[in-house]
Design a protein around this motif. Sequence first.
Motif, PDB file in Angstrom:
ATOM      1  N   VAL A 114      76.231 192.029  29.325  1.00 18.74           N
ATOM      2  CA  VAL A 114      75.400 190.881  28.518  1.00 18.74           C
ATOM      3  C   VAL A 114      74.678 191.570  27.314  1.00 18.74           C
ATOM      4  CG1 VAL A 114      73.192 190.025  28.894  1.00 18.74           C
ATOM      5  CG2 VAL A 114      74.725 190.587  30.913  1.00 18.74           C
ATOM      6  N   ASN A 115      74.620 190.639  26.272  1.00 17.59           N
ATOM      7  CA  ASN A 115      74.194 191.334  25.059  1.00 17.59           C
ATOM      8  C   ASN A 115      72.753 191.663  25.062  1.00 17.59           C
ATOM      9  OD1 ASN A 115      73.280 191.472  22.411  1.00 17.59           O
ATOM     10  ND2 ASN A 115      74.179 189.737  21.659  1.00 17.59           N
ATOM     11  N   PRO A 116      72.344 193.068  25.054  1.00 17.10           N
ATOM     12  CA  PRO A 116      71.195 193.502  25.321  1.00 17.10           C
ATOM     13  C   PRO A 116      70.038 193.727  24.236  1.00 17.10           C
ATOM     14  CG  PRO A 116      72.561 195.355  25.256  1.00 17.10           C
ATOM     15  CD  PRO A 116      73.219 194.169  24.880  1.00 17.10           C
ATOM     16  N   ALA A 117      70.391 193.167  22.993  1.00 14.98           N
ATOM     17  CA  ALA A 117      69.809 193.496  21.804  1.00 14.98           C
ATOM     18  C   ALA A 117      69.207 192.311  20.967  1.00 14.98           C
ATOM     19  CB  ALA A 117      70.746 194.481  21.135  1.00 14.98           C
ATOM     20  N   GLU A 118      68.709 191.437  21.555  1.00 14.98           N
ATOM     21  CA  GLU A 118      68.172 190.419  20.717  1.00 14.98           C
ATOM     22  C   GLU A 118      66.931 190.819  20.166  1.00 14.98           C
ATOM     23  OE1 GLU A 118      70.399 186.316  22.255  1.00 14.98           O
ATOM     24  OE2 GLU A 118      68.103 186.201  22.171  1.00 14.98           O
ATOM     25  N   CYS A 119      66.130 191.631  20.859  1.00 11.95           N
ATOM     26  CA  CYS A 119      64.519 192.031  20.601  1.00 11.95           C
ATOM     27  C   CYS A 119      64.633 193.586  20.675  1.00 11.95           C
ATOM     28  CB  CYS A 119      63.703 191.276  21.563  1.00 11.95           C
ATOM     29  SG  CYS A 119      63.443 189.507  20.951  1.00 11.95           S
ATOM     30  N   LEU A 120      63.798 194.196  20.161  1.00 10.32           N
ATOM     31  CA  LEU A 120      63.415 195.514  19.992  1.00 10.32           C
ATOM     32  C   LEU A 120      62.811 195.786  21.577  1.00 10.32           C
ATOM     33  CD1 LEU A 120      61.951 196.343  16.590  1.00 10.32           C
ATOM     34  CD2 LEU A 120      64.232 197.198  17.373  1.00 10.32           C
ATOM     35  N   PRO A 121      63.117 197.159  22.059  1.00  8.75           N
ATOM     36  CA  PRO A 121      62.569 197.301  23.323  1.00  8.75           C
ATOM     37  C   PRO A 121      61.440 197.671  23.125  1.00  8.75           C
ATOM     38  CG  PRO A 121      64.605 198.798  22.815  1.00  8.75           C
ATOM     39  CD  PRO A 121      64.278 197.947  21.640  1.00  8.75           C
ATOM     40  N   LEU A 122      60.491 197.128  24.427  1.00  8.01           N
ATOM     41  CA  LEU A 122      59.166 197.196  24.407  1.00  8.01           C
ATOM     42  C   LEU A 122      58.562 198.491  25.421  1.00  8.01           C
ATOM     43  CD1 LEU A 122      57.973 193.631  24.519  1.00  8.01           C
ATOM     44  CD2 LEU A 122      58.113 195.043  22.633  1.00  8.01           C
ATOM     45  N   LYS A 123      59.497 198.826  26.332  1.00  8.75           N
ATOM     46  CA  LYS A 123      59.098 199.794  27.183  1.00  8.75           C
ATOM     47  C   LYS A 123      60.502 200.460  27.636  1.00  8.75           C
ATOM     48  CE  LYS A 123      56.404 200.865  31.522  1.00  8.75           C
ATOM     49  NZ  LYS A 123      55.743 200.330  32.570  1.00  8.75           N
ATOM     50  N   PHE A 124      60.448 201.967  28.041  1.00 14.23           N
ATOM     51  CA  PHE A 124      61.603 202.501  28.484  1.00 14.23           C
ATOM     52  C   PHE A 124      61.288 203.407  29.470  1.00 14.23           C
ATOM     53  CE2 PHE A 124      64.310 206.317  28.314  1.00 14.23           C
ATOM     54  CZ  PHE A 124      65.679 205.550  28.427  1.00 14.23           C
ATOM     55  N   VAL A 125      62.024 203.505  30.592  1.00 13.08           N
ATOM     56  CA  VAL A 125      61.639 204.219  31.820  1.00 13.08           C
ATOM     57  C   VAL A 125      62.927 204.753  32.298  1.00 13.08           C
ATOM     58  CG1 VAL A 125      60.456 204.384  34.057  1.00 13.08           C
ATOM     59  CG2 VAL A 125      59.576 202.989  32.414  1.00 13.08           C
ATOM     60  N   ALA A 126      63.153 206.371  32.376  1.00 17.39           N
ATOM     61  CA  ALA A 126      64.217 206.811  33.223  1.00 17.39           C
ATOM     62  C   ALA A 126      63.686 207.439  34.295  1.00 17.39           C
ATOM     63  CB  ALA A 126      64.964 208.036  32.380  1.00 17.39           C
ATOM     64  N   VAL A 127      64.173 207.115  35.539  1.00 21.15           N
ATOM     65  CA  VAL A 127      64.081 207.443  36.983  1.00 21.15           C
ATOM     66  C   VAL A 127      64.755 208.493  37.539  1.00 21.15           C
ATOM     67  CG1 VAL A 127      62.910 205.238  37.344  1.00 21.15           C
ATOM     68  CG2 VAL A 127      65.324 205.701  37.828  1.00 21.15           C
TER      69      VAL A 127
END
Length: 409
Positions: free
Chosen positions: A294-307
């Motif tokens: 899936v193309n994951p880059a139409e908008c800039l990331p707003l939040k990032f969480v590594a678990v």
Amino acid sequence: MCRCKVAILSLIIFSAFSLVGCTNYNPDIKQMKAKLPAVQIQEPPGTEAANAVLRMLNENVGWLAINSVNPSDNTTVANTLFLTKDSGVTWVKISSLGYLFKEMQYVNEEQGWALGTTGTGSQMRGVILITTDGGKSWTKQWEQAIDGTNPKFQLQFLNPKEGYALIGKSLLATSDGGESWVPLKNQPFSSFSFVSSLEGWACDSISLWHTVDGGHEWKKQWSAPARFRNIAENGKTANYVDFISPSTGWALFAGQMTEHDLLQLTLRSTDKGDTWMITNDFYDNGKVPPGTQVNPAECLPLKFVAVNETTAFYSTATPVPRLYPRIYRTDDKGKTWHMFNEHIPNVEGGIIQGILKDFEFISSNLGWAAIVVPNSIDEPRGARLEIFSTKNGGNSWYCYQYMEYEKAR
């Protein structure tokens, strides 16, 4: 002739494990009917929910802050805080404040902090608040004018005494539970992550930095390649760093000049940041590259969480008029990312269309999402806020709560 209607925010409280107006998209899980007792909250005319902050302390206890604003001048009208103790099945209103909540963190069921703002642009002021009664009341610890141009907000408390806050463009530290906040080196950071009171990492628009003295001095560990720096200098960036242990960390760097000119880099380190490996190098030119589902880059990331060492999540803005909430997941250390909005159900059992306000994952399986669902595509600014929960990493979702709005005409 138009008539003004009072904007009403109603919180529907349901019985345990009930669903409301939403069916589970996974046919293997039995669907159940909802009960509809309601607690109604009156809001002033002409307001709407512009922001929501969702934070879970553990699998059962969490808080949801809903900010209502006057859309004519974007001034805060009220911040309403809700509490759940049953994993999001029911939410109870516990307080209202005059600040626009941007971030929250709780170290136990009683003690927590929040970052808030008042005003906009050059008139914006930032505040740090503390609660010692689970969010029922708040005390201001810090306040000052902040730069309202693309301000950043992040909180990280290591324990009830030691914590860090990024508010506006200022990185602050406390060693006494917030009674005093000390400004650290004036560096335009966009994200940070500490593993102790001394050691931490931070990123700016093009670099990753490391500190071993609590943030007073920083050493550069990694710089983005030239093609990313070119985008950063001429466009926008959204960069994040998150260490899950003293040695293992993640970073996400994204830069965008146009809708179809976005470069996104996923990085990992297993040696305290001495070396950073790019595990995914994604360039969006309007086509889906080989190996990407899936193309994951139409908008800039707003939040990032590594678990953990293999799994991380990030979200992007919801593009209008498509209105599909966008949360992405990786389980192979960032080599591939997959969007799973197709698992979030709507009333008819199809794919939900709405604006993602916030999400929270506390493990690779347990997650929550707050999504504003419009009455129609022609009215995308919000009809109700729905709270979703997943127990299997996003493969299926339950809709437990919704909060309705009657917009001013």
